[in-house]
Structures are given as structure tokens and as C-alpha cells.
Design a protein around this motif. Structure first.
Motif, PDB file in Angstrom:
ATOM      1  N   LEU A 113     -48.084  73.037   2.109  1.00 49.05           N
ATOM      2  CA  LEU A 113     -46.957  73.311   3.447  1.00 49.05           C
ATOM      3  C   LEU A 113     -45.943  72.924   3.488  1.00 49.05           C
ATOM      4  CD1 LEU A 113     -49.451  72.676   6.422  1.00 49.05           C
ATOM      5  CD2 LEU A 113     -49.511  74.721   5.429  1.00 49.05           C
ATOM      6  N   PRO A 114     -45.183  74.095   3.699  1.00 51.45           N
ATOM      7  CA  PRO A 114     -43.825  73.749   3.390  1.00 51.45           C
ATOM      8  C   PRO A 114     -43.289  72.969   3.675  1.00 51.45           C
ATOM      9  CG  PRO A 114     -44.343  76.363   4.430  1.00 51.45           C
ATOM     10  CD  PRO A 114     -45.455  75.377   4.562  1.00 51.45           C
ATOM     11  N   MET A 115     -43.501  72.958   4.928  1.00 51.95           N
ATOM     12  CA  MET A 115     -43.244  71.647   6.342  1.00 51.95           C
ATOM     13  C   MET A 115     -44.208  70.551   6.586  1.00 51.95           C
ATOM     14  SD  MET A 115     -41.930  74.674   8.877  1.00 51.95           S
ATOM     15  CE  MET A 115     -41.062  73.200  10.082  1.00 51.95           C
ATOM     16  N   PRO A 116     -44.973  69.881   7.033  1.00 56.43           N
ATOM     17  CA  PRO A 116     -45.735  69.176   8.012  1.00 56.43           C
ATOM     18  C   PRO A 116     -45.819  69.123   9.284  1.00 56.43           C
ATOM     19  CG  PRO A 116     -43.446  67.814   7.986  1.00 56.43           C
ATOM     20  CD  PRO A 116     -43.283  68.640   7.038  1.00 56.43           C
ATOM     21  N   GLY A 117     -45.402  70.666   9.433  1.00 56.49           N
ATOM     22  CA  GLY A 117     -45.614  70.949  11.557  1.00 56.49           C
ATOM     23  C   GLY A 117     -44.449  71.587  11.750  1.00 56.49           C
TER      24      GLY A 117
END
Length: 490
Positions: A481-485
Motif C-alpha cells: 500500500l502507498p500509505m499505512p492507512g
């Protein structure tokens, strides 16, 4: 404090005061189904100019009497403990405004709803303290009983246990099922069953360690201790949700009567199925109908297994609810033989088979990683999932999907499991085979979850992530994912 201990204390208190009983307790003395069942209110949404139905939900700290006379700290949604029932119709555009007032980050997951991943309320849709999250979607699924609850990474057990949960009812009239009881809180009764561990002052004990986490000896129904409910004589529909962290219930009536299962997690069965006893693991829902004669009093209970099929979770025998039938029969007509014509999930010949091996707290040898995509699924796919449990008791929930249980240890499942589901009980060292039907909300950067719904196991990392993507693009999707959340800070 369990029910037996409370009975003893109530008896001692009454004897010491020289009380033979007061008018309010004549029919239901303390410790003997003394408390009227709380029925969660239906939350009436506002309808805006676009026709969207807007529900406002506030997650908050509060106080309530889990044991009568002992007011203790709890969490609730639009109240001090638990939340209102959300009723929506197929085709509705729904808009939620979820405000977090509990003082720490959380989420709100719409368990059983088929909707885009960014609206799902899983661990990526974090709501910071004092922020409001506003997901919107169009309801596009058959009539069913779902629920909503927090899903914060590694903290789900504690947030649900404190009282953040409520029921969802989806209405999609089927002509064949039009005669089912449907008067909310009268002959159509929601039952949220949860176990608690309470200290001598009635406060929640929070000890989530051990193999299965917290197992309580005090059973609440809709947050009510030792409850009774009055229903019209004739047919009554009970919508039962196991909202516990880990405890499995084995539901039956104390007089051994037959009752008819009409729906599982994802909706109505093709036709009613007669049973005398059914298990219900955490996160599962079950709807059943039975008839009561005027003046009849019947106890719904859970009785632990006594065979080799018993779970390795601590079991017990619990009286859950006294049902009292009043007045002349409202409806004594037989149940329709056909309830739903909706097609059930099927897997075509040659369908892709995905295998999930469950160990102590891992799936396929991996702990949950918020940045890792474990599976990539084309939109609209129909697949076979084989859930192989190598250890102690688990269950298995897949977000967004509807599935049908094909086999348990190579044999067909009981008939009452023949309806659409999203959560399944997986006994120790068992293999469960599912026909899984995925939705069409493609988004390669927003994952759904699959996990054990024994919340201690989920919090320890027994969870994976999948994305739904446009068919033919599976090999081009990043597994990171490009960011964790996706944080919602207001």
C-alpha cells in the motif's frame, strides 16, 4: 459476578431486609428474569434534498447499570451502552456521520454490508478523537441482519467489549416472505448476546490475555442482565447476533421445542429449516421463528457441547432470555415453504481455489501487516476458499462478500447453513470449504479484510488483506500500500 452469584446475593439481601417481594417483582423476582429486555431504538435518519438517508452516530463514554443498582463506566453509540438499530432499504443512498468522542482513535465497520472498501470502516479508516467520518454508499443487497462495531488494529476486542456495537437491518421485500413477523420490538426482536466479566462492584474486568482472550460468565442480552421479554402469542421472529469477543453459544429452548431458522448472516434461506439446537460463533447472525401459545413462558438458553465436537473455548450452560407470550394469538399461519428466490453464491467449474491455513494467530504463516496486500481479486469473481484450521477453535469472516458453506470436513453442512453468509464457525482441526462471491467495487489501493472473528486472535494479527481490482489488471497491482492507512481527522 455470574448469574448464580447474583442470585445468592439477591436472596441474602431480601432475607436480611425481611422482604417477601414488592409489586414490581412479584412475577419476576430478582435473579429470576427480573429485568425487561432493552430493545435498541430504531434510529430515524434525516432525508436530505438529494434523497440520501443521513444517520448521525456518536461514539461516546458513558455509564450504565450492567447489573441493576451498580452504575459503571461503559462506552456506547448515541447512548451509554451499545447503539441504535439502523434500518435501511435496498436501493437507499445512505450517508453516515460518525463522530468519535471516546478519547482515542477507533473505526466503525459495517459488518455484512457490501460497499466500497474506503467506506468499510476497517483498520485503515481510522477516526481520530473528536473527528467525524462521513462514508456514503448505495445499499445493494438482499434483506439481511448485519451489525456495526469498531475495527481498530490491535484494539478491536477492547472497543467492542466496552459497548460499541449495534444492529443493522436491511429491508428488501420478497413476496414469498411477506408473512414473516416484522413489527420491530414487538414480534420481530433483535437480540445482541454478549458475555462480560464483572467484579464485585459490577465493573467490567478487562483481561484479554490467554488463548481466546476474555471469556465472561455474565451474559447480557441487549445489555440487559437476566432479561425477560413479552411478545404477542403466535409467531415471533428473533434476530440473534453473537456480539461476544470469543464465546460460542449453542442456542436451544429449555423445553426442547422445534424452531425454524429463516436466515443466516447474508439473508434469507431458500426455505425455513426446522432445528432444535444451533451453534453461533462471534460475529455470526441467525434469524429464527417460533410460535408461542397464550400465557406460555419459555426460556431461550445456551447449553455447552458434551461430545468430542466440543470447542476448546470454556463452555457453560446459560439461561439467556425468558419469553412470555401475552394476549390472543396474533398470527398462527404456517411459515411459507419458500422464503427467497435470490440465487445463492456458487462457484463455476474450474473456479480459482484459495487456501487459508489457520494456526494459532497466523493465516498462511503470516501475521497481519497493514502495508501488505495478501490477495488480489478481480471484481465480480466467484471463487472457492478452503479454510483449514490446524489448531484450536477459530471462525472466519470475509469483508464485503457473500459466501455459501459447501463442505465441513468433506461433508455437506447442516441445512440451516444453506443460506448466504459472511462469517463461519471453523471448529478445531476442521476444514471448511466456501463458495465466495465478490462485489464489483474495484479499488487497488483500498483493501478489505479477512480474519478470525475471535477478537483476541484478530488483535494478535490473525488477519489478511485483499483488494478488488478491474478484471485483467491483477498482475499489475502493487502488493504494498502507498500509505499505512486512511486517517480521518475531521
Amino acid at each position: 459476578m455470574d448469574r448464580r452469584s447474583f442470585l445468592k446475593l439477591a436472596a441474602l439481601a431480601a432475607a436480611g431486609a425481611g422482604v417477601a417481594g414488592c409489586a414490581a417483582d412479584t412475577a419476576h423476582p430478582p435473579g429470576a428474569f427480573a429485568n425487561r429486555l432493552r430493545v435498541p431504538p430504531l434510529l430515524a435518519p434525516d432525508v436530505d434534498a438529494s434523497g440520501a438517508r443521513r444517520f448521525e452516530l456518536t461514539l461516546r463514554q458513558g455509564e450504565t447499570e450492567l447489573i441493576p443498582g451498580k452504575r459503571v463506566s461503559t462506552w456506547g453509540i448515541n447512548g451509554d451502552h451499545l447503539g441504535p438499530t439502523l434500518r435501511m432499504h435496498r436501493g437507499d443512498r445512505v450517508a453516515m456521520a460518525v463522530t468519535n468522542r471516546i478519547g482515542e482513535p477507533t473505526t466503525l465497520h459495517w459488518h455484512g454490508m457490501r460497499l466500497p472498501a474506503r467506506m468499510d470502516g476497517g483498520p485503515h479508516q481510522t477516526i481520530r478523537p473528536d473527528a467525524t467520518w462521513s462514508p456514503e454508499w448505495t445499499v445493494d443487497q438482499p434483506a439481511a441482519t448485519g451489525w456495526y462495531h469498531p475495527h481498530p488494529h490491535e484494539q478491536t476486542a477492547r472497543h467492542v467489549y466496552r459497548g460499541l456495537a449495534g444492529m443493522i437491518q436491511i429491508v428488501d421485500p420478497e413476496p414469498a416472505a411477506s408473512g414473516l413477523p416484522s413489527d420491530y420490538g414487538v414480534d420481530d426482536i433483535p437480540l445482541i448476546i454478549q458475555d462480560k466479566r464483572l467484579d464485585s462492584d459490577g465493573r467490567l474486568v478487562e483481561e484479554f490475555d490467554g488463548t481466546f482472550g476474555l471469556i465472561g460468565e455474565t451474559i447480557l442480552v441487549n445489555g440487559t442482565f437476566d432479561p425477560f421479554v413479552e411478545v404477542p402469542a403466535g409467531r415471533t421472529r428473533l434476530r440473534v447476533l453473537n456480539g461476544s469477543n470469543a464465546r460460542i453459544y449453542f442456542l436451544e429452548f429449555a423445553d426442547g421445542r422445534e424452531f425454524h431458522v429463516i436466515a443466516t448472516d447474508g439473508g434469507l434461506l431458500p426455505g425455513p429449516v426446522a432445528v432444535r439446537r444451533v451453534p453461533l460463533s462471534p460475529g455470526e447472525r441467525l434469524e429464527f421463528v417460533t410460535s408461542f401459545a397464550p400465557g406460555e413462558q419459555v426460556i431461550l438458553r445456551s447449553v455447552g457441547e458434551r461430545t468430542e465436537a466440543a470447542t476448546d473455548i470454556e463452555e457453560g450452560d446459560f439461561d439467556l432470555l425468558k419469553i412470555i407470550a401475552t394476549g390472543p394469538p396474533r398470527d398462527v399461519s404456517p411459515l411459507p415453504a419458500r422464503l427467497s428466490t435470490a440465487p445463492l453464491p456458487e462457484a463455476p467449474p474450474g473456479a480459482l481455489v484459495r487456501r487459508m491455513t489457520l494456526t494459532g494467530s497466523e493465516i498462511n504463516g503470516k501475521d497481519m501487516d497493514m502495508a501488505r496486500i495478501d490477495e488480489v481479486v478481480p471484481a465480480g469473481a466467484r471463487e472457492i476458499w478452503e479454510i483449514h484450521n490446524t489448531t484450536y477453535t477459530h471462525n472466519f469472516h470475509i469483508h464485503e462478500v457473500a459466501f455459501r458453506v459447501l463442505e465441513i470436513n468433506g461433508a455437506p453442512p447442516p441445512a440451516y447453513l444453506g443460506g448466504p453468509k459472511d462469517t463461519v464457525y471453523v471448529p478445531k482441526r476442521a476444514t471448511v470449504k466456501l463458495a465466495v462471491e465478490f462485489g464489483r467495487h474495484a479499488d487497488p489501493a483500498a483493501p478489505y479484510m479477512y480474519h478470525c472473528h475471535i477478537l483476541r486472535h484478530e488483535d494478535k494479527g490473525m488477519m489478511g488483506q485483499f483488494v478488488i481490482v478491474a478484471p485483467g489488471t491483477e498482475d499489475r497491482v502493487s502488493r504494498l500500500l502507498p500509505m499505512p492507512g486512511h486517517d480521518h481527522g475531521g
